[in-house]
Motif scaffolding. Structure first.
Motif, PDB file in Angstrom:
ATOM      1  N   GLU A   1       0.858  -1.191   0.000  1.00 45.94           N
ATOM      2  CA  GLU A   1       0.000   0.000   0.000  1.00 45.94           C
ATOM      3  C   GLU A   1       0.893   1.238   0.000  1.00 45.94           C
ATOM      4  O   GLU A   1       1.578   1.528   0.979  1.00 45.94           O
ATOM      5  CB  GLU A   1      -0.914   0.000   1.224  1.00 45.94           C
ATOM      6  CG  GLU A   1      -1.807   1.235   1.354  1.00 45.94           C
ATOM      7  CD  GLU A   1      -2.630   1.485   0.103  1.00 45.94           C
ATOM      8  OE1 GLU A   1      -2.371   2.502  -0.585  1.00 45.94           O
ATOM      9  OE2 GLU A   1      -3.515   0.661  -0.198  1.00 45.94           O
ATOM     10  N   GLU A   2       0.885   1.978  -1.137  1.00 47.22           N
ATOM     11  CA  GLU A   2       1.786   3.124  -1.258  1.00 47.22           C
ATOM     12  C   GLU A   2       1.208   4.403  -0.669  1.00 47.22           C
ATOM     13  O   GLU A   2       1.931   5.349  -0.389  1.00 47.22           O
ATOM     14  CB  GLU A   2       2.151   3.364  -2.733  1.00 47.22           C
ATOM     15  CG  GLU A   2       1.068   3.982  -3.586  1.00 47.22           C
ATOM     16  CD  GLU A   2       0.004   2.981  -4.043  1.00 47.22           C
ATOM     17  OE1 GLU A   2      -0.970   3.384  -4.705  1.00 47.22           O
ATOM     18  OE2 GLU A   2       0.142   1.780  -3.713  1.00 47.22           O
ATOM     19  N   SER A   3      -0.113   4.475  -0.473  1.00 42.35           N
ATOM     20  CA  SER A   3      -0.731   5.707   0.009  1.00 42.35           C
ATOM     21  C   SER A   3      -0.655   5.813   1.528  1.00 42.35           C
ATOM     22  O   SER A   3      -0.290   4.864   2.221  1.00 42.35           O
ATOM     23  CB  SER A   3      -2.197   5.765  -0.434  1.00 42.35           C
ATOM     24  OG  SER A   3      -2.997   4.915   0.384  1.00 42.35           O
ATOM     25  N   TYR A   4      -1.044   6.981   2.042  1.00 46.05           N
ATOM     26  CA  TYR A   4      -1.010   7.217   3.480  1.00 46.05           C
ATOM     27  C   TYR A   4      -2.070   6.411   4.233  1.00 46.05           C
ATOM     28  O   TYR A   4      -2.113   6.427   5.460  1.00 46.05           O
ATOM     29  CB  TYR A   4      -1.160   8.709   3.778  1.00 46.05           C
ATOM     30  CG  TYR A   4      -2.543   9.283   3.575  1.00 46.05           C
ATOM     31  CD1 TYR A   4      -3.369   9.540   4.677  1.00 46.05           C
ATOM     32  CD2 TYR A   4      -3.031   9.587   2.312  1.00 46.05           C
ATOM     33  CE1 TYR A   4      -4.632  10.087   4.505  1.00 46.05           C
ATOM     34  CE2 TYR A   4      -4.285  10.130   2.133  1.00 46.05           C
ATOM     35  CZ  TYR A   4      -5.082  10.381   3.231  1.00 46.05           C
ATOM     36  OH  TYR A   4      -6.343  10.922   3.069  1.00 46.05           O
ATOM     37  N   LEU A   5      -2.913   5.666   3.494  1.00 43.21           N
ATOM     38  CA  LEU A   5      -3.884   4.779   4.136  1.00 43.21           C
ATOM     39  C   LEU A   5      -3.173   3.764   5.033  1.00 43.21           C
ATOM     40  O   LEU A   5      -3.691   3.377   6.090  1.00 43.21           O
ATOM     41  CB  LEU A   5      -4.709   4.051   3.077  1.00 43.21           C
ATOM     42  CG  LEU A   5      -5.797   3.096   3.590  1.00 43.21           C
ATOM     43  CD1 LEU A   5      -6.839   3.846   4.399  1.00 43.21           C
ATOM     44  CD2 LEU A   5      -6.455   2.367   2.418  1.00 43.21           C
TER      45      LEU A   5
ATOM     46  N   ARG B   1      -2.131  15.222   6.156  1.00 38.70           N
ATOM     47  CA  ARG B   1      -3.248  14.321   5.893  1.00 38.70           C
ATOM     48  C   ARG B   1      -3.330  13.229   6.974  1.00 38.70           C
ATOM     49  O   ARG B   1      -4.419  12.927   7.482  1.00 38.70           O
ATOM     50  CB  ARG B   1      -3.101  13.675   4.511  1.00 38.70           C
ATOM     51  CG  ARG B   1      -3.357  14.592   3.340  1.00 38.70           C
ATOM     52  CD  ARG B   1      -3.559  13.788   2.065  1.00 38.70           C
ATOM     53  NE  ARG B   1      -2.354  13.021   1.736  1.00 38.70           N
ATOM     54  CZ  ARG B   1      -1.466  13.380   0.818  1.00 38.70           C
ATOM     55  NH1 ARG B   1      -1.647  14.496   0.139  1.00 38.70           N
ATOM     56  NH2 ARG B   1      -0.413  12.624   0.576  1.00 38.70           N
TER      57      ARG B   1
ATOM     58  N   GLU C   1       5.914  18.251  -0.064  1.00 37.50           N
ATOM     59  CA  GLU C   1       5.332  16.920  -0.241  1.00 37.50           C
ATOM     60  C   GLU C   1       5.254  16.168   1.087  1.00 37.50           C
ATOM     61  O   GLU C   1       4.211  15.598   1.431  1.00 37.50           O
ATOM     62  CB  GLU C   1       6.157  16.113  -1.242  1.00 37.50           C
ATOM     63  CG  GLU C   1       5.578  14.727  -1.517  1.00 37.50           C
ATOM     64  CD  GLU C   1       6.430  13.920  -2.485  1.00 37.50           C
ATOM     65  OE1 GLU C   1       6.075  12.759  -2.768  1.00 37.50           O
ATOM     66  OE2 GLU C   1       7.451  14.457  -2.960  1.00 37.50           O
TER      67      GLU C   1
ATOM     68  N   ASN D   1       1.815  15.210   3.299  1.00 35.88           N
ATOM     69  CA  ASN D   1       1.541  13.832   3.694  1.00 35.88           C
ATOM     70  C   ASN D   1       1.299  13.744   5.196  1.00 35.88           C
ATOM     71  O   ASN D   1       0.347  13.088   5.654  1.00 35.88           O
ATOM     72  CB  ASN D   1       2.718  12.938   3.294  1.00 35.88           C
ATOM     73  CG  ASN D   1       2.446  11.470   3.562  1.00 35.88           C
ATOM     74  OD1 ASN D   1       1.458  10.919   3.087  1.00 35.88           O
ATOM     75  ND2 ASN D   1       3.310  10.831   4.333  1.00 35.88           N
TER      76      ASN D   1
ATOM     77  N   ARG E   1       7.742   4.009   7.567  1.00 30.67           N
ATOM     78  CA  ARG E   1       7.689   3.482   6.195  1.00 30.67           C
ATOM     79  C   ARG E   1       9.091   3.098   5.737  1.00 30.67           C
ATOM     80  O   ARG E   1      10.049   3.839   5.943  1.00 30.67           O
ATOM     81  CB  ARG E   1       7.063   4.527   5.271  1.00 30.67           C
ATOM     82  CG  ARG E   1       6.873   4.054   3.836  1.00 30.67           C
ATOM     83  CD  ARG E   1       6.010   5.028   3.053  1.00 30.67           C
ATOM     84  NE  ARG E   1       4.584   4.844   3.341  1.00 30.67           N
ATOM     85  CZ  ARG E   1       3.813   3.926   2.785  1.00 30.67           C
ATOM     86  NH1 ARG E   1       4.334   3.062   1.910  1.00 30.67           N
ATOM     87  NH2 ARG E   1       2.541   3.845   3.088  1.00 30.67           N
TER      88      ARG E   1
END
Length: 415
Positions: free
Chosen positions: A144-148, A258, A251, A255, A306
């Protein structure tokens, strides 16, 4: 002649302590399963080349190494450590997870949510609260690459800590890309970044003057150092710190903004704060990093981040990955201090049985104890001994508040 004590930095776990540890593990596992994390297991021993791949920072200096065996070990021709050893005990669970994923990728979901709990070993100097063998409780999301991913990890970990009874803890977040931008903004060449961050990581222990002194001793330019420390100091104050940090790395700041906005609602019993001084020691972190602090204990109780590049070492292609690890030993220590005066919620009943009790009466005792177990009680049989007072003392030390004496004349409660 063998020693009566465990090796230095190791320990025996007594029954009452093991009971607490098992309860903590049950809460953590149940919570994580509720978020869809799947349990995995990796060997405690890994190839030494894997463990020394320059991903674990200073922990690679603390590996328990294992000598080659049989024909592989030739003391006459092999003298260097690298020739003598080929395996080592794992020092964390993230490096083995990466190897595990690379070996089993085709059998796993495209977005893999892993839960791994187990012992790790580090040959560090034993001290209060630090052992050479200890348990880690990890959850990781791979693919999962997104901040989810960060949102789920923070939410699940905060829920686990809340379910354990920890309230009002703080989750500090930062981004390694932000730290790199800070260093570049102040004019430090990339080769010096890691040493710069190692010094910054000691800020809470040695203070700003201590960090300044350490950087000076390592030959860092005084003007650049002052610019860097002033920037860090400025960004540790004010609600708009992230907005100001965006001027250095938009950027990374966006991130973090969010993640902070979502987890401030989804996380449990905690505050989410931006901390520009947060570093995290592992070399494998590439983006978001986070750490949990609790009360006045002065130690972190969980941490992670991450590590998008580690899996590429095995697969030859980049795979996004993010993880969070609970400091199990520290959590147990805190809970013991918090709960030492609390009464147990589970009723514990001891049946003391006379040695001459009849088979029929013993059957009745067993039936009665099983009925009480079905009601959620803990029930144990104990044979009456000559030193009856000593037996009672031991049972009460184990938490048996209800003690029943049984013989062929009936049953009576022992006061």
């Amino acid at each position: 002649m063998f020693t009566k004590t465990p090796p230095k930095g190791m320990r025996d776990i007594l029954p009452q302590d093991l009971s607490v540890r098992e309860q903590v593990l049950d809460v953590i596992k149940t919570t994580y399963r509720g978020f869809g994390f799947l349990g995995i297991e990796t060997p405690c021993v890994e190839d030494l080349g894997l463990l020394t791949g320059k991903q674990g920072g200073d922990n690679e200096k603390l590996i328990f190494k294992i000598l080659k065996r049989g024909e592989k070990l030739d003391l006459n021709t092999q003298s260097e450590e690298g020739q003598l050893c080929d395996l080592g005990l794992r020092y964390d669970l993230t490096v083995p997870l990466s190897r595990y994923y690379a070996c089993n990728q085709g059998k796993l979901p495209s977005v893999f949510k892993a839960m791994q709990i187990g012992n790790v070993w580090r040959a560090e100097r034993p001290q209060k609260g630090r052992f050479r063998q200890f348990v880690q409780c990890d959850i990781d999301i791979i693919g999962e690459e997104s901040y989810l991913a960060e949102v789920e990890l923070i939410t699940a970990t905060s829920k686990a800590l809340s379910n354990l009874g920890l309230k009002d803890f703080v989750i500090r977040i930062n981004d390694r890309r932000m730290l790199t931008s800070f260093a570049e903004y102040c004019g430090f060449e990339s080769a010096r970044h890691e040493a710069l961050f190692i010094a910054l990581d000691k800020l809470d222990k040695i203070g700003m003057d201590g960090v300044r002194e350490e950087l000076s001793q390592h030959g860092f330019d005084a003007d650049k150092t002052e610019k860097f420390l002033n920037l860090i100091n400025d960004l540790t104050n004010g609600e708009d710190a992230l907005q100001r940090a965006a001027k250095v790395n938009a950027e990374a700041a966006e991130n973090l903004q969010r993640i902070k906005a979502v987890t401030s609602v989804s996380a449990h019993d905690c505050r989410i704060v931006f901390d520009p001084t947060l570093v995290r020691g592992m070399n494998y972190y590439t983006g978001t990093i986070f750490e949990v602090s609790y009360g006045d204990f002065g130690i972190s109780v969980a941490g992670g981040g991450r590590y998008d590049k580690m899996l590429g070492m095995f697969l030859g292609t980049s795979v996004p990955a993010c993880g969070f690890s609970i400091g199990f030993e520290r959590i147990c220590t805190i809970l013991e201090q918090m709960n030492k005066d609390e009464k147990p919620t589970q009723n514990k009943i001891a049946y003391i049985v006379d040695k001459d009790i009849s088979v029929e009466n013993l059957q009745k005792v067993l039936a009665d104890s099983e009925e009480k177990r079905q009601q959620g009680n803990v029930c144990m049989l104990a044979k009456k001994i000559k030193n009856f007072g000593f037996l009672l003392k031991q049972l009460r030390e184990q938490g048996f508040e209800t003690i029943l004496m049984l013989d062929n004349d009936g049953i009576r409660k022992v006061d």
